[in-house]
Design an enzyme around this catalytic site. Structure first.
Site, PDB file in Angstrom:
ATOM      1  N   LYS A  80       0.930  -1.124   0.207  1.00 50.92           N
ATOM      2  CA  LYS A  80      -0.092   0.193  -0.024  1.00 50.92           C
ATOM      3  C   LYS A  80       0.697   1.342   0.040  1.00 50.92           C
ATOM      4  O   LYS A  80       0.331   2.346  -0.545  1.00 50.92           O
ATOM      5  CB  LYS A  80      -0.768  -0.041   1.293  1.00 50.92           C
ATOM      6  N   GLU A 102      -9.837   5.705   3.213  1.00 52.72           N
ATOM      7  CA  GLU A 102     -10.628   4.387   3.705  1.00 52.72           C
ATOM      8  C   GLU A 102      -9.840   3.260   4.094  1.00 52.72           C
ATOM      9  O   GLU A 102      -8.829   3.029   3.500  1.00 52.72           O
ATOM     10  CB  GLU A 102     -11.777   3.964   2.706  1.00 52.72           C
ATOM     11  N   SER A 356       1.595  -9.852  -0.612  1.00 55.28           N
ATOM     12  CA  SER A 356       1.256  -8.416  -0.743  1.00 55.28           C
ATOM     13  C   SER A 356       1.406  -7.589   0.653  1.00 55.28           C
ATOM     14  O   SER A 356       1.782  -6.639   0.629  1.00 55.28           O
ATOM     15  CB  SER A 356      -0.175  -8.126  -1.229  1.00 55.28           C
TER      16      SER A 356
END
Length: 372
Positions: A80, A102, A356
């Site tokens: 991210k 969010e 990830s």
């Protein structure tokens, strides 16, 4: 123009069109500015920790050579940050000093709080109460980093509702605020921005596996919720026709596998909805996959047949979570554990999986189900 066949576009209140136009122009200007690219590259290498390594999982799946693209080793513990850094630099270029975001699993919230701390930006993160319960360590990290975490207490109290609240905030404060979307969803130009900021994963992985094996992988897999880690790694291989590409959704949130075309959070994509178009609830043990929609580019890639999308159950993901931990000494997030579950069932020998994120955020939830 939708951007991805029949998918994408802008389905938003008129009050947001000027902000989206400003963002799109700012993005085009940034792409044409060498200083923007130089700043991102400097941040990626000196702050985020890129390039992330490729690790051969030698014991996880005997008979296969499964390589893990280690986004879990990026600063903050997940992919991210690639997107959050890029959008934060872009927001500063646009003169925005307040960021809203969010988050579901909390990793995007942590990444956003991190970049806001780095650049001195006000940060508000919306998070469903159920996800706050499941991902308490990330809530604590966000607050320590200076973010205000606003609980969302209606609906399923998960990512869908958190996204809706973030959009409402943005509409109210559009002059001063940038909405830092965490996945390749939302109205144009967000799916493109997030893809371009995440494709560093695929670009690096392609070079690394060629260096390690002298050939491309036979198949590339990644988990798909909104789909940002997946679109990032997939773009390194989309033009290689011999490489199979597989996205793995949570069985209870399979927007691509069992959804229909519709509009959610500002874009047309494949969503979980009933015959009247009402959004249906999604379910996954993984908070990051617990979303009833998906990025519009994934719907397009499914329709043209370039990417195969399949599912993994909670139980299958938990088993892969446990097994990778015990065979490789790597605790994965529950999100990529879905991709790992499908990877070790493949008939191909040379496999690449996007790992990830790391799994410390999921320990309490996973161990309560594993009984360990």
């Amino acid at each position: 123009m939708t951007g991805f066949g029949e998918y994408g576009g802008r389905y938003v209140p008129e009050t947001l069109i000027p902000a989206l136009d400003e963002l799109e122009q700012g993005w085009r200007d940034a792409l044409a500015d060498d200083a923007f690219h130089a700043e991102l590259q400097h941040l990626a290498t000196t702050y985020a920790g890129r390039p992330t390594p490729l690790t051969l999982a030698e014991r996880f799946a005997p008979g296969q050579r499964i390589y893990l693209k280690r986004e879990d080793l990026l600063h903050t513990g997940a992919h991210k940050l690639n997107n959050a850094l890029g959008q934060a630099v872009l927001a500063r270029r646009l003169g925005k000093h307040r960021i809203v975001a969010e988050t579901g699993a909390g990793q995007h919230g942590v990444a956003t709080a991190t970049v806001c701390a780095r650049f001195g930006l006000e940060c508000v993160v919306y998070m469903g109460e159920e996800d706050m319960r499941r991902q308490q360590p990330n809530v604590e990290r966000m607050r320590l980093l200076g973010a205000e975490v606003r609980p969302v207490d209606f609906g399923t109290k998960t990512l869908k509702e958190a996204t809706s609240e973030a959009i409402r905030d943005w509409i109210t404060n559009v002059e001063t605020t940038h909405y830092l979307i965490g996945s390749c969803v939302g109205p144009q130009p967000y799916p493109e921005i997030v893809r371009e900021l995440q494709r560093v994963i695929g670009n690096e992985a392609r070079e690394q596996i060629l260096a390690a094996e002298g050939r491309l992988p036979e198949v590339v897999l990644a988990c798909v919720g909104g789909g940002s880690n997946a679109i990032g790694i997939f773009h390194g291989f989309l033009d290689d026709d011999a490489v199979k590409i597989v996205g793995v959704e949570a069985a209870g949130a399979a927007s691509l596998g069992s959804g229909r075309a519709g509009v959610l959070h500002g874009a047309r994509s494949s969503i979980l909805a009933d015959e009247d178009g009402q959004i249906e609830d999604a379910h996954s043990i993984s908070a990051g996959l617990d979303y009833p929609g998906v990025g519009p580019e994934h719907a397009y890639l499914r329709d043209i047949g370039r990417v195969e999308y399949t599912t993994a159950t909670d139980a299958e993901a938990l088993a892969a979570f446990r097994d990778l931990s015990r065979t490789e000494g790597i605790i994965p997030a529950l999100e990529p554990a879905h991709a790992l579950a499908r990877a070790r069932e493949r008939e191909e020998e040379l496999v690449l999986v996007c790992l990830s994120g790391r799994g410390d955020k999921d320990l309490a939830e996973a161990l309560s189900h594993l009984g360990t």
